[in-house]
Every structure is written in structure tokens, then in C-alpha cells.
Design a protein around this motif. Structure first.
Motif, short mmCIF file in Angstrom:
data_model
loop_
_atom_site.label_atom_id
_atom_site.label_comp_id
_atom_site.label_asym_id
_atom_site.label_seq_id
_atom_site.Cartn_x
_atom_site.Cartn_y
_atom_site.Cartn_z
N PHE A 182 0.87 -1.17 0.00
CA PHE A 182 0.00 0.00 0.00
C PHE A 182 0.91 1.21 0.00
O PHE A 182 1.89 1.26 0.74
CB PHE A 182 -0.87 0.05 1.26
CG PHE A 182 -1.90 -1.04 1.33
CD1 PHE A 182 -3.15 -0.88 0.74
CD2 PHE A 182 -1.64 -2.22 2.01
CE1 PHE A 182 -4.11 -1.88 0.83
CE2 PHE A 182 -2.58 -3.22 2.10
CZ PHE A 182 -3.82 -3.05 1.52
N GLU A 183 0.57 2.22 -0.81
CA GLU A 183 1.40 3.41 -0.88
C GLU A 183 0.52 4.63 -1.11
O GLU A 183 -0.44 4.57 -1.86
CB GLU A 183 2.41 3.27 -2.02
CG GLU A 183 3.50 4.29 -2.01
CD GLU A 183 4.61 3.95 -3.00
OE1 GLU A 183 5.70 4.51 -2.82
OE2 GLU A 183 4.40 3.16 -3.92
N VAL A 184 0.88 5.74 -0.44
CA VAL A 184 0.18 7.00 -0.64
C VAL A 184 0.90 7.75 -1.75
O VAL A 184 2.12 7.92 -1.70
CB VAL A 184 0.15 7.84 0.65
CG1 VAL A 184 -0.53 9.18 0.40
CG2 VAL A 184 -0.54 7.09 1.78
N LYS A 185 0.14 8.16 -2.76
CA LYS A 185 0.70 8.94 -3.86
C LYS A 185 -0.15 10.19 -4.04
O LYS A 185 -1.32 10.22 -3.66
CB LYS A 185 0.70 8.13 -5.16
CG LYS A 185 1.64 6.96 -5.12
CD LYS A 185 1.73 6.26 -6.45
CE LYS A 185 2.71 5.11 -6.38
NZ LYS A 185 2.83 4.41 -7.65
N GLN A 186 0.45 11.21 -4.64
CA GLN A 186 -0.29 12.44 -4.88
C GLN A 186 -0.76 12.46 -6.33
O GLN A 186 0.04 12.30 -7.26
CB GLN A 186 0.57 13.67 -4.60
CG GLN A 186 -0.23 14.95 -4.66
CD GLN A 186 0.58 16.16 -4.25
OE1 GLN A 186 1.69 16.34 -4.73
NE2 GLN A 186 0.02 16.96 -3.38
N ARG A 187 -2.06 12.60 -6.50
CA ARG A 187 -2.65 12.72 -7.84
C ARG A 187 -2.52 14.18 -8.26
O ARG A 187 -2.85 15.09 -7.50
CB ARG A 187 -4.10 12.28 -7.81
CG ARG A 187 -4.73 12.27 -9.20
CD ARG A 187 -6.08 11.64 -9.19
NE ARG A 187 -5.94 10.20 -8.97
CZ ARG A 187 -6.93 9.42 -8.57
NH1 ARG A 187 -8.11 9.94 -8.31
NH2 ARG A 187 -6.75 8.14 -8.42
N ALA A 188 -2.05 14.41 -9.46
CA ALA A 188 -1.81 15.77 -9.96
C ALA A 188 -3.13 16.51 -10.17
O ALA A 188 -4.17 15.89 -10.42
CB ALA A 188 -1.06 15.69 -11.29
N PRO A 189 -3.08 17.85 -10.08
CA PRO A 189 -4.29 18.62 -10.39
C PRO A 189 -4.63 18.45 -11.87
O PRO A 189 -3.74 18.17 -12.69
CB PRO A 189 -3.90 20.06 -10.07
CG PRO A 189 -2.42 20.07 -10.11
CD PRO A 189 -1.95 18.69 -9.76
N ARG A 190 -5.91 18.58 -12.19
CA ARG A 190 -6.32 18.37 -13.59
C ARG A 190 -7.58 19.17 -13.89
O ARG A 190 -8.26 19.64 -12.99
CB ARG A 190 -6.55 16.90 -13.86
CG ARG A 190 -7.65 16.30 -13.03
CD ARG A 190 -7.72 14.77 -13.15
NE ARG A 190 -8.63 14.21 -12.20
CZ ARG A 190 -9.91 14.00 -12.42
NH1 ARG A 190 -10.44 14.32 -13.58
NH2 ARG A 190 -10.68 13.48 -11.49
N LYS A 191 -7.84 19.27 -15.17
CA LYS A 191 -9.09 19.90 -15.62
C LYS A 191 -10.06 18.76 -15.94
O LYS A 191 -9.68 17.77 -16.55
CB LYS A 191 -8.85 20.74 -16.86
CG LYS A 191 -7.95 21.92 -16.61
CD LYS A 191 -7.67 22.66 -17.89
CE LYS A 191 -6.64 23.75 -17.65
NZ LYS A 191 -6.15 24.32 -18.89
N THR B 81 -2.66 3.69 -3.20
CA THR B 81 -2.55 2.70 -4.26
C THR B 81 -2.18 1.36 -3.64
O THR B 81 -1.63 1.30 -2.55
CB THR B 81 -1.47 3.10 -5.29
OG1 THR B 81 -0.20 3.17 -4.64
CG2 THR B 81 -1.80 4.45 -5.94
N PHE B 82 -2.49 0.30 -4.36
CA PHE B 82 -2.16 -1.04 -3.89
C PHE B 82 -1.56 -1.83 -5.04
O PHE B 82 -2.11 -1.87 -6.13
CB PHE B 82 -3.40 -1.77 -3.37
CG PHE B 82 -3.13 -3.19 -2.95
CD1 PHE B 82 -2.42 -3.46 -1.79
CD2 PHE B 82 -3.56 -4.25 -3.72
CE1 PHE B 82 -2.15 -4.77 -1.41
CE2 PHE B 82 -3.30 -5.56 -3.34
CZ PHE B 82 -2.60 -5.82 -2.18
N LYS B 83 -0.42 -2.44 -4.79
CA LYS B 83 0.20 -3.33 -5.76
C LYS B 83 0.26 -4.71 -5.12
O LYS B 83 0.94 -4.91 -4.12
CB LYS B 83 1.61 -2.85 -6.12
CG LYS B 83 2.25 -3.69 -7.22
CD LYS B 83 3.59 -3.11 -7.61
CE LYS B 83 4.21 -3.80 -8.79
NZ LYS B 83 4.32 -5.22 -8.72
N PRO B 84 -0.47 -5.67 -5.68
CA PRO B 84 -0.50 -7.01 -5.07
C PRO B 84 0.85 -7.71 -5.16
O PRO B 84 1.64 -7.46 -6.09
CB PRO B 84 -1.56 -7.75 -5.88
CG PRO B 84 -1.69 -7.00 -7.15
CD PRO B 84 -1.29 -5.58 -6.87
#
Length: 132
Positions: free
Chosen positions: A50-59, A78-81
């Protein structure tokens, strides 16, 4: 499967009361959440990461009004099995799983929408030039 069903299964397997098992399961989940918040990543061997990532701003576009809107950046988990989970899931019978989309336009190999020959000719400007 729900958390309650997981607690019931574990309590039957190891012989603890459901109340004690529920406490253990909840403390495990709380520890995962706490670690994600404090460290941003937790790796559980033979399970996944499990990892915390930042989603970029978007339109984006409001589907009701069609207006363009700004969506600010946000943190997502996010989760990577792990390998073992990935292999076991891959071996599952797909007929027992619900479809993600009812009307899938993907080809047999999941490569996206299937384009018929008439669609490609109709859209092609070269076909129009050949008539001149």
C-alpha cells in the motif's frame, strides 16, 4: 466479503471468540492506516504494498452541465499485489467473476474497442479522394 465475515472465519479457524478476533482485525487495519498516514508506505510480504501517492491537479468536465472544472491535487492510496496474490488471481476462473462493464467493446485480447472495416473506411479521407 465483509469485515464481519472475515472475523467470523478467523475466529472459527483459530478458536478465539468473535469479540477478541474483531479487536485483533480492527487493530491490524488501524495499524495499516496509521503507517500509511505517518510513513506513506506499508509492505506486507506475500500480500502486497500500500502506498500513498499524490494525484496531480487536472481539468475535468461536469457531466451534468458540461462546464470545465478544476480538480485540485489530492492524496490517494494505491495497492500493488504481491506475486503470490497476483498468480492466484490470474488462475481464477473468469466465468465466476462479475464483469466490470456490461457491454464491453474490447476485442478478445482486451486491446480496446474493435473497429470494423466499414468504420475505418468511412472515416478515412483517402476513400473520399479515390472517388474524385
Amino acid at each position: 466479503m465483509t469485515k464481519k465475515e472475515i472475523v467470523k472465519k478467523i475466529s472459527e479457524d483459530i478458536g478465539l471468540t468473535q469479540l477478541k478476533t474483531k479487536d485483533i482485525v480492527q487493530r491490524t487495519l488501524d495499524a495499516i492506516i496509521h503507517t500509511l498516514v505517518s510513513e506513506g508506505r506499508i509492505e506486507l510480504r506475500n500480500f502486497g504494498v500500500f502506498e500513498v501517492k499524490q494525484r496531480a491537479p487536472r481539468k475535468a468536465r461536469n457531466p451534468r452541465t458540461g462546464d470545465k472544472v478544476f480538480v485540485p491535487s489530492k492524496n490517494v492510496v494505491t495497492f500493488k499485489p504481491g506475486k503470490e496474490m497476483e498468480e492466484l488471481v490470474r488462475k481464477m476462473n473468469p466465468e465466476n467473476l462479475p464483469l466490470l462493464e456490461e457491454d464491453s467493446d474490447a476485442d478478445e485480447e482486451g486491446n480496446g474497442p474493435v473497429e470494423t472495416a466499414t468504420e475505418s473506411r468511412a472515416e478515412s479521407p483517402a476513400g473520399a479522394d479515390a472517388l474524385d
